[in-house]
Design an enzyme around this catalytic site. Structure first.
Site, PDB file in Angstrom:
ATOM      1  N   ARG A  82      -2.980 -35.783  -9.097  1.00 41.93           N
ATOM      2  CA  ARG A  82      -1.588 -35.783  -9.565  1.00 41.93           C
ATOM      3  C   ARG A  82      -0.927 -37.132  -9.276  1.00 41.93           C
ATOM      4  O   ARG A  82      -0.129 -37.629 -10.074  1.00 41.93           O
ATOM      5  CB  ARG A  82      -0.830 -34.625  -8.904  1.00 41.93           C
ATOM      6  CG  ARG A  82       0.487 -34.320  -9.557  1.00 41.93           C
ATOM      7  CD  ARG A  82       1.059 -32.999  -9.072  1.00 41.93           C
ATOM      8  NE  ARG A  82       1.348 -33.012  -7.645  1.00 41.93           N
ATOM      9  CZ  ARG A  82       1.756 -31.938  -6.953  1.00 41.93           C
ATOM     10  NH1 ARG A  82       1.892 -30.768  -7.561  1.00 41.93           N
ATOM     11  NH2 ARG A  82       2.020 -32.031  -5.669  1.00 41.93           N
ATOM     12  N   LYS A 184       5.419 -36.725 -10.022  1.00 44.10           N
ATOM     13  CA  LYS A 184       6.197 -36.623  -8.780  1.00 44.10           C
ATOM     14  C   LYS A 184       6.826 -37.979  -8.477  1.00 44.10           C
ATOM     15  O   LYS A 184       6.385 -38.723  -7.610  1.00 44.10           O
ATOM     16  CB  LYS A 184       5.285 -36.153  -7.640  1.00 44.10           C
ATOM     17  CG  LYS A 184       5.878 -34.962  -6.893  1.00 44.10           C
ATOM     18  CD  LYS A 184       4.929 -34.353  -5.918  1.00 44.10           C
ATOM     19  CE  LYS A 184       5.681 -33.564  -4.876  1.00 44.10           C
ATOM     20  NZ  LYS A 184       6.320 -32.333  -5.369  1.00 44.10           N
ATOM     21  N   GLU A 220      11.979 -25.202 -14.322  1.00 43.59           N
ATOM     22  CA  GLU A 220      11.678 -24.973 -12.909  1.00 43.59           C
ATOM     23  C   GLU A 220      12.925 -25.237 -12.081  1.00 43.59           C
ATOM     24  O   GLU A 220      14.023 -25.382 -12.629  1.00 43.59           O
ATOM     25  CB  GLU A 220      10.494 -25.840 -12.461  1.00 43.59           C
ATOM     26  CG  GLU A 220      10.715 -27.335 -12.604  1.00 43.59           C
ATOM     27  CD  GLU A 220       9.597 -28.144 -11.940  1.00 43.59           C
ATOM     28  OE1 GLU A 220       9.163 -27.776 -10.843  1.00 43.59           O
ATOM     29  OE2 GLU A 220       9.188 -29.150 -12.527  1.00 43.59           O
TER      30      GLU A 220
HETATM   31  C1  LIG Z   1       6.215 -30.941  -5.566  1.00 50.14           C
HETATM   32  C2  LIG Z   1       6.924 -30.161  -6.603  1.00 50.14           C
HETATM   33  C3  LIG Z   1       6.615 -28.811  -6.864  1.00 50.14           C
HETATM   34  C4  LIG Z   1       5.631 -28.018  -6.036  1.00 50.14           C
HETATM   35  O1  LIG Z   1       4.315 -28.489  -6.120  1.00 50.14           O
HETATM   36  P1  LIG Z   1       3.221 -28.094  -5.042  1.00 50.14           P
HETATM   37  O2  LIG Z   1       2.056 -28.911  -5.437  1.00 50.14           O
HETATM   38  O3  LIG Z   1       2.961 -26.648  -5.185  1.00 50.14           O
HETATM   39  O4  LIG Z   1       3.786 -28.429  -3.711  1.00 50.14           O
HETATM   40  C5  LIG Z   1       7.280 -28.174  -7.900  1.00 50.14           C
HETATM   41  N1  LIG Z   1       8.221 -28.811  -8.629  1.00 50.14           N
HETATM   42  C6  LIG Z   1       8.560 -30.089  -8.392  1.00 50.14           C
HETATM   43  C7  LIG Z   1       9.602 -30.730  -9.229  1.00 50.14           C
HETATM   44  C8  LIG Z   1       7.922 -30.810  -7.380  1.00 50.14           C
HETATM   45  O5  LIG Z   1       8.262 -32.080  -7.165  1.00 50.14           O
END
Ligand SMILES: *Cc1c(COP(=O)(O)O)cnc(C)c1O
Length: 341
Positions: A82, A184, A220
């Site tokens: 990722r 991210k 989300e």
């Molecule tokens: C990090 C994150 C998540 C959760 O991801 P995990 O890999 O399960 O920790 C969900 N949404 C956003 C916007 C994120 O930055």
């Protein structure tokens, strides 16, 4: 190894400085070997790319102690891949995936005395991140970067018991259809701060973001993906190219199907359907799943049958199964648990 003298069960979620952190420098088109250091400060130019144009991305995962006493991480290879996607989208050099995992292992091992004991509910949070470090004033990618990992012990998420969350459908948007919602990037969080502060002021725990183009589909929250459970026990998660692909959510969907024999669907979820679901949860590394009890849009509330005092039955089963796998109480799918020592 002697553990730190910390009241693990009462730790919160805040920064605690640990022994060592990993640093690798990118210069003249290549990454150096990288090394652990005790220095927890960073000195960079006032004109560094990260400071002027927010050229930075990060990851988040946890190290913890399993039932049989090993220190492990959960699927760090997925964080590596990722981060590769994040780097490419932000015109940053990719940190090779094996180097990423190796650096996570080294950093956690160097801070083993900060990895909470099994059963404490606490974990060692691991934060890999990268940023443009040389001066950039005309808008373009930096030429030099730092890839770093620090760790910090964090307390149990459900301290004092599970409390289902109340969400607000945000008036703000999180990520444009062809934007950066799927990576991210620090910038996704910078622009979510005003929205979350506003939601908190109004008494909500979190924001639910809808798709900005039509405002009809569920995306989300600021930092966690949704899962829903239908009244006939199907596990549904929204599909969209602007959702951050949560590793926890992907793991839960696998667990739902392969361990619990439930039907699963990743598809567009209309906001109009939300009122018909039996359960709702937020998935991410921090909590695994936090149950949602109520979602409010324009003053009108949707209340899930699972209520405001406990996890719904399917959410609870998913939570118990995935945490069982993580803690070594249940057999993990191949490659999910990276043993550090
Ligand atoms: C990090 C994150 C998540 C959760 O991801 P995990 O890999 O399960 O920790 C969900 N949404 C956003 C916007 C994120 O930055």
């Amino acid at each position: 190894m002697e553990k730190q003298n910390i009241d693990w069960a009462n730790l919160g979620f805040g920064y605690v400085k640990t022994n060592k952190r990993f640093v690798s420098y990118y210069k003249d088109g290549k990454w150096d070997e990288g090394a652990l250091t005790e220095d927890d400060t960073i000195t960079i130019s006032e004109c560094a790319g990260v400071l002027q144009y927010a050229q930075t991305c990060f990851e988040g995962l946890k190290a913890y102690t399993t039932e049989d006493g090993h220190i492990v991480c959960f699927r760090p290879d997925l964080n590596a891949s990722r981060m590769k996607d994040s780097c490419e989208r932000l015109a940053m050099p990719v940190i090779p995936e094996d180097k990423f995992v190796d650096a996570v292992v080294k950093t956690v091992a160097a801070n083993a005395d900060f990895v909470p004991p099994y059963g404490s509910g606490a974990t060692l949070y691991v934060r890999p991140y990268m940023f443009g470090s040389n001066p950039v004033i005309g808008v373009k990618p930096a030429d030099e970067y730092q890839f770093r990992i620090f760790t910090t012990p964090v307390g149990p998420y459900f301290k004092g018991g599970v409390k289902p969350l109340t969400l607000k459908v945000s008036d703000f948007d999180r990520a444009a259809p062809n934007g950066t919602g799927h990576i991210k990037a620090g910038l996704n969080y910078a622009m979510s701060l005003h929205a979350i502060v506003t939601a908190h002021e109004e008494g909500y725990d979190e924001n639910m973001y809808l798709d900005p183009a039509t405002r009809t589909k569920v995306e989300e929250t600021g930092g966690a993906n949704f899962i829903f459970v239908t009244k006939d026990g199907k596990v549904v998660t929204p599909k969209s190219s602007s959702i951050l692909p949560s590793i926890t959510r992907r793991s839960l969907m696998y667990v739902a199907k392969e361990y619990l024999g439930l039907e699963t669907e990743e598809r567009e979820v209309l906001f109009d359907e939300v009122k018909d679901f039996a359960e709702c949860g937020l998935c991410g590394t921090a909590a695994v799943i936090s149950p949602v009890g109520k979602i409010v849009r324009d003053g009108k509330a949707i209340e899930f049958p699972s209520g405001m005092s406990e996890m719904g039955p399917v959410t609870k089963k998913l939570y118990d199964t995935l945490t069982g796998i993580q803690m070594g109480r249940l057999e993990a799918p191949k490659g999910w648990i990276k043993v550090i020592e």
